[in-house]
Design a protein around this motif. Structure first.
Motif, PDB file in Angstrom:
ATOM      1  N   PHE A  30     -23.438  19.624 -26.929  1.00  0.00           N
ATOM      2  CA  PHE A  30     -22.028  19.873 -26.613  1.00  0.00           C
ATOM      3  C   PHE A  30     -21.693  19.189 -25.294  1.00  0.00           C
ATOM      4  O   PHE A  30     -21.653  19.821 -24.234  1.00  0.00           O
ATOM      5  CB  PHE A  30     -21.767  21.376 -26.513  1.00  0.00           C
ATOM      6  CG  PHE A  30     -22.160  22.125 -27.756  1.00  0.00           C
ATOM      7  CD1 PHE A  30     -21.328  22.124 -28.857  1.00  0.00           C
ATOM      8  CD2 PHE A  30     -23.357  22.817 -27.822  1.00  0.00           C
ATOM      9  CE1 PHE A  30     -21.672  22.804 -30.012  1.00  0.00           C
ATOM     10  CE2 PHE A  30     -23.715  23.493 -28.972  1.00  0.00           C
ATOM     11  CZ  PHE A  30     -22.880  23.489 -30.077  1.00  0.00           C
ATOM     12  N   PRO A  31     -21.437  17.866 -25.320  1.00  0.00           N
ATOM     13  CA  PRO A  31     -21.224  17.139 -24.062  1.00  0.00           C
ATOM     14  C   PRO A  31     -20.009  17.617 -23.281  1.00  0.00           C
ATOM     15  O   PRO A  31     -20.045  17.634 -22.042  1.00  0.00           O
ATOM     16  CB  PRO A  31     -21.060  15.682 -24.507  1.00  0.00           C
ATOM     17  CG  PRO A  31     -20.800  15.716 -25.958  1.00  0.00           C
ATOM     18  CD  PRO A  31     -21.362  17.003 -26.485  1.00  0.00           C
ATOM     19  N   GLU A  32     -18.953  18.035 -23.961  1.00  0.00           N
ATOM     20  CA  GLU A  32     -17.770  18.481 -23.215  1.00  0.00           C
ATOM     21  C   GLU A  32     -18.047  19.789 -22.478  1.00  0.00           C
ATOM     22  O   GLU A  32     -17.576  19.989 -21.358  1.00  0.00           O
ATOM     23  CB  GLU A  32     -16.530  18.574 -24.093  1.00  0.00           C
ATOM     24  CG  GLU A  32     -16.563  19.284 -25.407  1.00  0.00           C
ATOM     25  CD  GLU A  32     -17.359  18.675 -26.556  1.00  0.00           C
ATOM     26  OE1 GLU A  32     -17.878  19.480 -27.316  1.00  0.00           O
ATOM     27  OE2 GLU A  32     -17.483  17.458 -26.713  1.00  0.00           O
ATOM     28  N   LYS A  33     -18.852  20.659 -23.051  1.00  0.00           N
ATOM     29  CA  LYS A  33     -19.206  21.901 -22.358  1.00  0.00           C
ATOM     30  C   LYS A  33     -20.136  21.624 -21.184  1.00  0.00           C
ATOM     31  O   LYS A  33     -20.044  22.255 -20.136  1.00  0.00           O
ATOM     32  CB  LYS A  33     -19.865  22.884 -23.322  1.00  0.00           C
ATOM     33  CG  LYS A  33     -18.895  23.496 -24.297  1.00  0.00           C
ATOM     34  CD  LYS A  33     -19.546  24.580 -25.095  1.00  0.00           C
ATOM     35  CE  LYS A  33     -18.535  25.225 -26.027  1.00  0.00           C
ATOM     36  NZ  LYS A  33     -19.096  26.375 -26.723  1.00  0.00           N
ATOM     37  N   GLN A  34     -21.033  20.661 -21.353  1.00  0.00           N
ATOM     38  CA  GLN A  34     -21.931  20.297 -20.262  1.00  0.00           C
ATOM     39  C   GLN A  34     -21.148  19.693 -19.109  1.00  0.00           C
ATOM     40  O   GLN A  34     -21.414  19.999 -17.944  1.00  0.00           O
ATOM     41  CB  GLN A  34     -22.998  19.328 -20.742  1.00  0.00           C
ATOM     42  CG  GLN A  34     -23.996  19.001 -19.650  1.00  0.00           C
ATOM     43  CD  GLN A  34     -25.039  18.024 -20.104  1.00  0.00           C
ATOM     44  OE1 GLN A  34     -24.879  17.336 -21.110  1.00  0.00           O
ATOM     45  NE2 GLN A  34     -26.109  17.944 -19.354  1.00  0.00           N
ATOM     46  N   ASP A  35     -20.176  18.837 -19.412  1.00  0.00           N
ATOM     47  CA  ASP A  35     -19.341  18.248 -18.364  1.00  0.00           C
ATOM     48  C   ASP A  35     -18.584  19.333 -17.604  1.00  0.00           C
ATOM     49  O   ASP A  35     -18.505  19.310 -16.375  1.00  0.00           O
ATOM     50  CB  ASP A  35     -18.354  17.244 -18.955  1.00  0.00           C
ATOM     51  CG  ASP A  35     -19.037  15.995 -19.483  1.00  0.00           C
ATOM     52  OD1 ASP A  35     -20.180  15.719 -19.071  1.00  0.00           O
ATOM     53  OD2 ASP A  35     -18.411  15.311 -20.316  1.00  0.00           O
ATOM     54  N   LYS A  36     -18.028  20.291 -18.339  1.00  0.00           N
ATOM     55  CA  LYS A  36     -17.284  21.381 -17.705  1.00  0.00           C
ATOM     56  C   LYS A  36     -18.198  22.216 -16.807  1.00  0.00           C
ATOM     57  O   LYS A  36     -17.838  22.559 -15.678  1.00  0.00           O
ATOM     58  CB  LYS A  36     -16.655  22.264 -18.781  1.00  0.00           C
ATOM     59  CG  LYS A  36     -15.815  23.378 -18.251  1.00  0.00           C
ATOM     60  CD  LYS A  36     -15.205  24.192 -19.384  1.00  0.00           C
ATOM     61  CE  LYS A  36     -14.419  25.374 -18.860  1.00  0.00           C
ATOM     62  NZ  LYS A  36     -13.867  26.184 -19.950  1.00  0.00           N
ATOM     63  N   ASN A  38     -21.020  21.242 -15.376  1.00  0.00           N
ATOM     64  CA  ASN A  38     -21.417  20.446 -14.212  1.00  0.00           C
ATOM     65  C   ASN A  38     -20.315  20.404 -13.160  1.00  0.00           C
ATOM     66  O   ASN A  38     -20.584  20.475 -11.961  1.00  0.00           O
ATOM     67  CB  ASN A  38     -21.801  19.037 -14.642  1.00  0.00           C
ATOM     68  CG  ASN A  38     -23.161  19.003 -15.302  1.00  0.00           C
ATOM     69  OD1 ASN A  38     -23.994  19.874 -15.090  1.00  0.00           O
ATOM     70  ND2 ASN A  38     -23.379  17.998 -16.126  1.00  0.00           N
ATOM     71  N   LYS A  39     -19.047  20.284 -13.591  1.00  0.00           N
ATOM     72  CA  LYS A  39     -17.926  20.287 -12.652  1.00  0.00           C
ATOM     73  C   LYS A  39     -17.825  21.626 -11.921  1.00  0.00           C
ATOM     74  O   LYS A  39     -17.596  21.672 -10.711  1.00  0.00           O
ATOM     75  CB  LYS A  39     -16.617  20.000 -13.377  1.00  0.00           C
ATOM     76  CG  LYS A  39     -16.467  18.570 -13.807  1.00  0.00           C
ATOM     77  CD  LYS A  39     -15.172  18.351 -14.567  1.00  0.00           C
ATOM     78  CE  LYS A  39     -15.105  16.944 -15.126  1.00  0.00           C
ATOM     79  NZ  LYS A  39     -13.915  16.731 -15.946  1.00  0.00           N
TER      80      LYS A  39
END
Length: 56
Positions: A30-36, A38-39
Motif C-alpha cells: 500500500f504505497p499511498e499509506k506508506q507515504d502518508k 512517512n509524512k
C-alpha cells in the motif's frame, strides 16, 4: 485444561505458514499509506514513551 497442557508440550506448531508469502517481503503493498505514514513520522516523530521503552 488438558488441551492447554498438550499445546504447551508440542514441538511443532499447529498452524503452518505458507512459504509463498515470502514473495511479498520486499514488495510495498500500500504505497499511498506508506507515504502518508512517512509524512506523519517526519512531522511529529515517534511518541517519546515508545522511544524510551524500546531504545533504552
Amino acid at each position: 485444561m488438558k488441551i492447554t497442557d498438550e499445546l504447551k508440550k508440542r514441538k511443532i506448531p499447529i498452524v503452518s505458514i505458507d512459504k509463498r508469502l515470502n514473495e511479498f517481503d520486499e514488495r510495498i503493498q500500500f504505497p499511498e499509506k506508506q507515504d502518508k505514514a512517512n509524512k506523519m513520522l517526519k512531522s511529529t516523530g515517534l511518541p517519546k514513551q515508545w522511544m524510551t521503552e524500546h531504545y533504552s
